[in-house]
Write a protein that holds these residues in place. Structure first.
Motif, short mmCIF file in Angstrom:
data_model
loop_
_atom_site.label_atom_id
_atom_site.label_comp_id
_atom_site.label_asym_id
_atom_site.label_seq_id
_atom_site.Cartn_x
_atom_site.Cartn_y
_atom_site.Cartn_z
N TRP A 182 -19.41 -12.56 -0.23
CA TRP A 182 -19.66 -11.13 -0.38
C TRP A 182 -18.83 -10.24 0.53
O TRP A 182 -18.89 -9.02 0.42
N ASN A 186 -18.16 -6.41 -0.42
CA ASN A 186 -18.70 -5.40 0.49
C ASN A 186 -17.62 -4.41 0.93
O ASN A 186 -17.84 -3.19 0.94
N ASN A 236 -28.37 -6.68 -2.26
CA ASN A 236 -27.19 -7.54 -2.39
C ASN A 236 -27.02 -8.52 -1.23
O ASN A 236 -25.89 -8.93 -0.95
N ASN A 237 -28.10 -8.88 -0.58
CA ASN A 237 -28.01 -9.95 0.41
C ASN A 237 -29.38 -10.57 0.64
O ASN A 237 -30.42 -9.91 0.53
N SER A 268 -24.96 -13.70 -6.93
CA SER A 268 -26.13 -13.59 -6.05
C SER A 268 -26.98 -14.85 -6.10
O SER A 268 -28.20 -14.80 -5.91
#
Length: 301
Positions: A182, A186, A236-237, A268
């Protein structure tokens, strides 16, 4: 730049010209061609054009794949192609809802990915389901505010009794919370591409929407509703989402709804596995949706 004037061109011809432009990498020209044909088009051709407008407007490195899929199902009726999703011969309730479509266009500049209709339709169902459940609304991971601004506009949220709490760092995913793979996403998508001030101003007309800057889950300890009826989980994490579930789950009223935005996306996968384990420990399950979302309704006591 060469200027071209077209006359006596049918909507179908404009569609084909748009496809050619998109195929050669000119999404801007394709969008103009598709959009020019829409006002004079009805029926199935209108639907084909409308979907292409969304693909061209939010062009990315998967645009040609989306176009190829759309062209492959063009003659099957009741078609839809969005990011990682294609349906055909299925009822499309949002395409029969003028208000829905008008607001999709109104908020299109904030849209994260092309043709987000099914995802918005899912969250719209969820907030209407949660409206009569005791508690306030929470969104974790706001980005530019697209989902909540669309929904608040659609349902006239200013008149609702609930408050809606929107949380984000507004600076991207913290480095120590990044899942594998990511870092580049990001940097390109979230770092310096939106701001707290812009999102706060977007919701300035709503006295019952609070935009809160901070890191999840830590910020929740400073400001958080005691009772919750709806959560949109889109951080998203893995670390932040599991931390949020740990902190918020007991505050969710029975019947309250969680929409997990990232749950089914291949990128994800780490979140997917961690969230499955978290819910399984409690004897619970998430419903996986083909939109990439996960859906959960808290059972009664």
């Amino acid at each position: 730049m060469t200027e071209i004037t077209l006359s006596d061109v049918s909507s179908e011809q404009l569609l084909q010209l748009g496809d050619a432009a998109l195929t050669t990498g000119d999404a801007r020209l394709a969008f103009k061609l598709y959009a020019a044909a829409l006002p004079k088009t009805k029926g199935f051709l209108w639907l084909r054009l409308r979907l292409r407008v969304g693909i061209a407007r939010n062009a990315n490195n998967r645009t040609l794949t989306s176009l190829a899929v759309l062209r492959a199902i063009d003659d099957t009726g009741f078609i839809f192609v969005g990011e990682g999703l294609a349906t055909w011969n299925k009822t499309l309730p949002f395409m029969e809802d003028k208000r829905f479509l008008d607001l999709v266009e109104k908020h299109a500049d904030l849209a994260p990915l092309p043709n987000w209709h099914w995802n918005l339709h899912t969250v719209l169902w969820a907030i209407n389901q949660a409206r009569t459940i005791p508690g306030d609304f929470v969104e974790l991971g706001v980005f530019k505010g697209h989902t909540t601004s669309f929904l608040a506009d659609y349902v006239d949220f200013a008149q609702w009794k609930q408050r809606w709490y929107l949380y984000d760092t507004f600076e991207g995913i913290p480095d120590d919370q990044l899942d594998e793979g990511w870092a580049e996403i990001n940097q390109s998508t979230y770092k310096d591409t939106f701001s707290f001030d812009a999102v706060r101003d977007l919701f300035g007309q709503y006295d019952n929407i609070d935009v809160i800057k901070g890191r999840v889950p830590e910020i929740l300890q400073q400001k958080c509703p005691d009772k919750i009826s709806f959560i949109h989980l889109d951080l998203n994490n893995t670390a932040a989402e599991i931390g949020a579930l740990n902190y918020l789950y007991d505050r969710i009223s029975p019947g309250g709804v969680i929409v997990l935005d990232d749950y089914g996306w291949a990128a994800s996968r780490q979140q997917h596995l961690a969230e499955n384990a978290w819910f399984a420990e409690r004897g619970l399950q998430i419903l996986a949706l083909p939109t990439g979302q996960g859906l959960f309704v808290k059972p009664g006591v």
